[in-house]
Motif scaffolding. Structure first.
Motif, PDB file in Angstrom:
ATOM      1  N   GLU A   1       0.471  -1.492  -0.173  1.00  0.00           N
ATOM      2  CA  GLU A   1      -0.019  -0.302   0.147  1.00  0.00           C
ATOM      3  C   GLU A   1       1.017   1.235   0.040  1.00  0.00           C
ATOM      4  OE1 GLU A   1      -2.842   0.361   3.250  1.00  0.00           O
ATOM      5  OE2 GLU A   1      -3.757  -1.834   2.355  1.00  0.00           O
ATOM      6  N   ASP A   2       1.602   1.060   0.649  1.00  0.00           N
ATOM      7  CA  ASP A   2       2.460   2.601   0.314  1.00  0.00           C
ATOM      8  C   ASP A   2       3.536   2.305  -0.728  1.00  0.00           C
ATOM      9  OD1 ASP A   2       4.134   0.148   1.359  1.00  0.00           O
ATOM     10  OD2 ASP A   2       5.199   1.164   3.393  1.00  0.00           O
ATOM     11  N   THR A   3       3.251   1.797  -1.533  1.00  0.00           N
ATOM     12  CA  THR A   3       4.154   1.598  -2.496  1.00  0.00           C
ATOM     13  C   THR A   3       3.934   2.506  -3.819  1.00  0.00           C
ATOM     14  OG1 THR A   3       5.830  -0.619  -1.755  1.00  0.00           O
ATOM     15  CG2 THR A   3       6.119   1.129  -4.367  1.00  0.00           C
ATOM     16  N   GLU A   4       4.452   3.619  -4.263  1.00  0.00           N
ATOM     17  CA  GLU A   4       3.828   4.220  -5.709  1.00  0.00           C
ATOM     18  C   GLU A   4       4.745   3.854  -6.992  1.00  0.00           C
ATOM     19  OE1 GLU A   4       3.461   8.741  -7.711  1.00  0.00           O
ATOM     20  OE2 GLU A   4       4.262   8.301  -5.538  1.00  0.00           O
ATOM     21  N   ILE A   5       4.124   3.236  -7.565  1.00  0.00           N
ATOM     22  CA  ILE A   5       4.694   2.564  -9.074  1.00  0.00           C
ATOM     23  C   ILE A   5       3.938   3.969 -10.251  1.00  0.00           C
ATOM     24  CG2 ILE A   5       4.340   1.038 -10.747  1.00  0.00           C
ATOM     25  CD1 ILE A   5       5.615  -0.466  -8.240  1.00  0.00           C
ATOM     26  N   VAL A   6       5.193   4.120 -10.480  1.00  0.00           N
ATOM     27  CA  VAL A   6       5.243   4.887 -11.660  1.00  0.00           C
ATOM     28  C   VAL A   6       5.814   4.343 -12.978  1.00  0.00           C
ATOM     29  CG1 VAL A   6       6.281   7.233 -13.090  1.00  0.00           C
ATOM     30  CG2 VAL A   6       5.858   6.788 -10.119  1.00  0.00           C
ATOM     31  N   ALA A   7       5.092   4.086 -13.900  1.00  0.00           N
ATOM     32  CA  ALA A   7       5.418   3.234 -14.847  1.00  0.00           C
ATOM     33  C   ALA A   7       5.164   3.612 -16.704  1.00  0.00           C
ATOM     34  CB  ALA A   7       4.189   2.377 -15.313  1.00  0.00           C
ATOM     35  N   VAL A   8       6.571   4.168 -16.625  1.00  0.00           N
ATOM     36  CA  VAL A   8       6.813   4.845 -18.161  1.00  0.00           C
ATOM     37  C   VAL A   8       7.293   4.118 -19.889  1.00  0.00           C
ATOM     38  CG1 VAL A   8       7.256   6.571 -16.584  1.00  0.00           C
ATOM     39  CG2 VAL A   8       8.669   4.920 -17.388  1.00  0.00           C
ATOM     40  N   SER A   9       7.146   4.697 -20.279  1.00  0.00           N
ATOM     41  CA  SER A   9       8.519   4.522 -21.673  1.00  0.00           C
ATOM     42  C   SER A   9       8.614   5.142 -22.256  1.00  0.00           C
ATOM     43  CB  SER A   9       6.797   4.229 -22.712  1.00  0.00           C
ATOM     44  OG  SER A   9       6.666   2.260 -22.786  1.00  0.00           O
ATOM     45  N   PRO A  10      10.485   5.225 -23.256  1.00  0.00           N
ATOM     46  CA  PRO A  10      10.718   6.387 -23.316  1.00  0.00           C
ATOM     47  C   PRO A  10       9.828   7.292 -24.127  1.00  0.00           C
ATOM     48  CG  PRO A  10      11.817   4.455 -23.679  1.00  0.00           C
ATOM     49  CD  PRO A  10      10.793   3.851 -22.707  1.00  0.00           C
ATOM     50  N   GLU A  11      10.935   8.404 -24.578  1.00  0.00           N
ATOM     51  CA  GLU A  11      10.635   9.470 -25.125  1.00  0.00           C
ATOM     52  C   GLU A  11      10.946   8.256 -27.265  1.00  0.00           C
ATOM     53  OE1 GLU A  11      11.300  12.984 -24.711  1.00  0.00           O
ATOM     54  OE2 GLU A  11       9.791  13.063 -22.949  1.00  0.00           O
ATOM     55  N   LEU A  12      12.283   7.839 -27.008  1.00  0.00           N
ATOM     56  CA  LEU A  12      12.343   7.714 -27.521  1.00  0.00           C
ATOM     57  C   LEU A  12      13.003   5.769 -28.029  1.00  0.00           C
ATOM     58  CD1 LEU A  12      16.258   8.390 -28.212  1.00  0.00           C
ATOM     59  CD2 LEU A  12      14.737   8.527 -26.587  1.00  0.00           C
ATOM     60  N   GLY A  13      12.706   5.511 -28.610  1.00  0.00           N
ATOM     61  CA  GLY A  13      12.829   3.747 -29.537  1.00  0.00           C
ATOM     62  C   GLY A  13      11.674   3.045 -29.798  1.00  0.00           C
ATOM     63  N   PRO A  14      12.243   1.126 -30.072  1.00  0.00           N
ATOM     64  CA  PRO A  14      10.999   1.024 -31.062  1.00  0.00           C
ATOM     65  C   PRO A  14      10.099   0.429 -30.618  1.00  0.00           C
ATOM     66  CG  PRO A  14      13.008  -0.489 -29.541  1.00  0.00           C
ATOM     67  CD  PRO A  14      13.284   0.707 -29.093  1.00  0.00           C
ATOM     68  N   ALA A  15       8.922   0.108 -30.997  1.00  0.00           N
ATOM     69  CA  ALA A  15       7.771   0.144 -31.152  1.00  0.00           C
ATOM     70  C   ALA A  15       7.306  -1.368 -29.677  1.00  0.00           C
ATOM     71  CB  ALA A  15       6.983  -0.224 -31.831  1.00  0.00           C
ATOM     72  N   SER A  16       8.054  -2.233 -30.073  1.00  0.00           N
ATOM     73  CA  SER A  16       8.559  -3.806 -29.656  1.00  0.00           C
ATOM     74  C   SER A  16       9.930  -4.234 -29.414  1.00  0.00           C
ATOM     75  CB  SER A  16       7.735  -4.851 -30.077  1.00  0.00           C
ATOM     76  OG  SER A  16       8.135  -4.393 -31.315  1.00  0.00           O
ATOM     77  N   ILE A  17      11.006  -5.040 -28.799  1.00  0.00           N
ATOM     78  CA  ILE A  17      11.746  -5.810 -28.745  1.00  0.00           C
ATOM     79  C   ILE A  17      12.325  -6.912 -28.709  1.00  0.00           C
ATOM     80  CG2 ILE A  17      14.285  -5.704 -27.475  1.00  0.00           C
ATOM     81  CD1 ILE A  17      12.733  -3.018 -25.550  1.00  0.00           C
ATOM     82  N   GLU A  18      12.960  -7.051 -30.472  1.00  0.00           N
ATOM     83  CA  GLU A  18      12.703  -8.615 -30.689  1.00  0.00           C
ATOM     84  C   GLU A  18      13.971  -9.394 -31.642  1.00  0.00           C
ATOM     85  OE1 GLU A  18       7.717  -9.229 -31.386  1.00  0.00           O
ATOM     86  OE2 GLU A  18       9.080  -7.641 -32.820  1.00  0.00           O
ATOM     87  N   SER A  19      14.782  -7.868 -31.206  1.00  0.00           N
ATOM     88  CA  SER A  19      15.836  -8.763 -31.937  1.00  0.00           C
ATOM     89  C   SER A  19      17.305  -7.984 -30.801  1.00  0.00           C
ATOM     90  CB  SER A  19      16.419  -8.138 -33.123  1.00  0.00           C
ATOM     91  OG  SER A  19      16.041  -6.565 -33.782  1.00  0.00           O
ATOM     92  N   PHE A  20      18.229  -8.177 -31.481  1.00  0.00           N
ATOM     93  CA  PHE A  20      19.420  -7.321 -30.658  1.00  0.00           C
ATOM     94  C   PHE A  20      19.181  -5.940 -31.415  1.00  0.00           C
ATOM     95  CE2 PHE A  20      21.806 -11.624 -30.884  1.00  0.00           C
ATOM     96  CZ  PHE A  20      22.234 -12.025 -29.632  1.00  0.00           C
ATOM     97  N   TYR A  21      19.217  -5.579 -32.604  1.00  0.00           N
ATOM     98  CA  TYR A  21      18.909  -3.938 -33.083  1.00  0.00           C
ATOM     99  C   TYR A  21      18.026  -2.987 -31.978  1.00  0.00           C
ATOM    100  CZ  TYR A  21      18.454  -0.592 -36.712  1.00  0.00           C
ATOM    101  OH  TYR A  21      18.371   0.652 -37.510  1.00  0.00           O
ATOM    102  N   ASP A  22      16.670  -3.733 -32.086  1.00  0.00           N
ATOM    103  CA  ASP A  22      15.338  -3.494 -31.041  1.00  0.00           C
ATOM    104  C   ASP A  22      16.458  -2.662 -30.107  1.00  0.00           C
ATOM    105  OD1 ASP A  22      13.965  -3.329 -33.427  1.00  0.00           O
ATOM    106  OD2 ASP A  22      13.345  -5.065 -32.195  1.00  0.00           O
ATOM    107  N   GLU A  23      16.942  -4.306 -29.382  1.00  0.00           N
ATOM    108  CA  GLU A  23      17.403  -3.924 -27.979  1.00  0.00           C
ATOM    109  C   GLU A  23      18.362  -2.955 -27.861  1.00  0.00           C
ATOM    110  OE1 GLU A  23      20.461  -6.368 -25.942  1.00  0.00           O
ATOM    111  OE2 GLU A  23      18.223  -7.480 -25.485  1.00  0.00           O
TER     112      GLU A  23
END
Length: 244
Positions: free
Chosen positions: A28-50
């Motif tokens: 209850e006392d933990t706040e979760i802040v979930a984010v995506s970066p402003e730059l990067g791939p739509a998904s990560i499925e290769s070394f290139y994406d990573e």
């Protein structure tokens, strides 16, 4: 405490799924802040994406240093940028693959990973080796579905995980199953009930580990390897990274 959960891809629908998984197990006392970066791939499925996702992850860590964040979670099963992230903060930084393997090793002697496309298998084999878990991970099982397919068609996603999870138990003799993608959190409980072995989602494992580490007052060691980066000039798109 405040935990920042970074989805290294830029698909906010997936980030919201990750956020709900994190919230479902937080105190209850933990706040979760979930984010995506402003730059990067739509998904990560290769070394290139990573590799192209890592600058965005590091930017979010740098922002967190001014936001009162107590711990960070990198919510992609390749743990992209984890080592570099530990260099730019003294707060704990936890990768979901690392968290799931460490937790599984306390619950089962041997386990298998079920993940997305076949091309990611070599990537995850390297992650397993890097964490010294090669003697515990029996197999990395893939499905024909990409990362975002699990968001678009959860029914098909559940069926793919069910099939590979069952094969892992029956053919690999796996005593636990690790879900090898941050977008699979919604399936863990139902799969565990069906398969009869622990099914571990890395996001929830990382949240509980982060809470424990912060409670203990532990920080990332700055003695040698994870010291803050030396100041130097970066040019072009990386100019901002020179101002550590």
């Amino acid at each position: 405490m405040k935990i920042k959960v970074i989805n290294p891809n830029t698909t906010w629908e997936m980030t919201r799924t990750i956020e709900q998984a994190a919230i479902s197990v937080k105190r209850e006392d933990t706040e979760i802040v979930a984010v995506s970066p402003e730059l990067g791939p739509a998904s990560i499925e290769s070394f290139y994406d990573e590799y192209l996702a890592i600058p965005g992850v590091l930017e979010e860590i740098k922002k967190g240093e001014t936001e009162g964040v107590d711990a960070y979670i990198i919510a992609c099963y390749g743990d992209p940028g984890l080592q570099a992230a530990r260099e730019v903060t003294s707060a704990p930084v936890i990768g979901i693959a690392e968290a799931s393997m460490y937790m599984a090793s306390m619950l089962a002697a041997r386990f298998s990973v079920v993940t997305v496309l076949p091309r990611i298998k070599t990537m995850l084999e390297e992650v397993v080796a890097n964490y010294g878990m090669g003697h515990r991970v029996l197999n990395i099982r893939t499905t024909p579905m990409c990362v975002l397919d699990f968001e678009r068609d959860p029914i098909a996603g559940m069926e793919m995980l069910r099939q590979e999870g069952r094969r892992a138990v029956e053919e690999d003799d796996a005593e636990a199953i690790l879900l090898g993608c941050a977008g699979m959190a919604d399936f863990a409980n139902d799969l565990e009930e069906e398969l009869g072995v622990p099914v571990i989602d890395g996001v929830v494992a990382a949240v509980k580990m982060a809470e424990a580490i912060v409670d203990l007052g532990k920080k990332t060691s700055k003695h040698k390897t994870y010291k803050f980066p030396e100041k130097k000039e970066y040019i072009g798109m990386l100019t901002s990274f020179g101002s550590q």
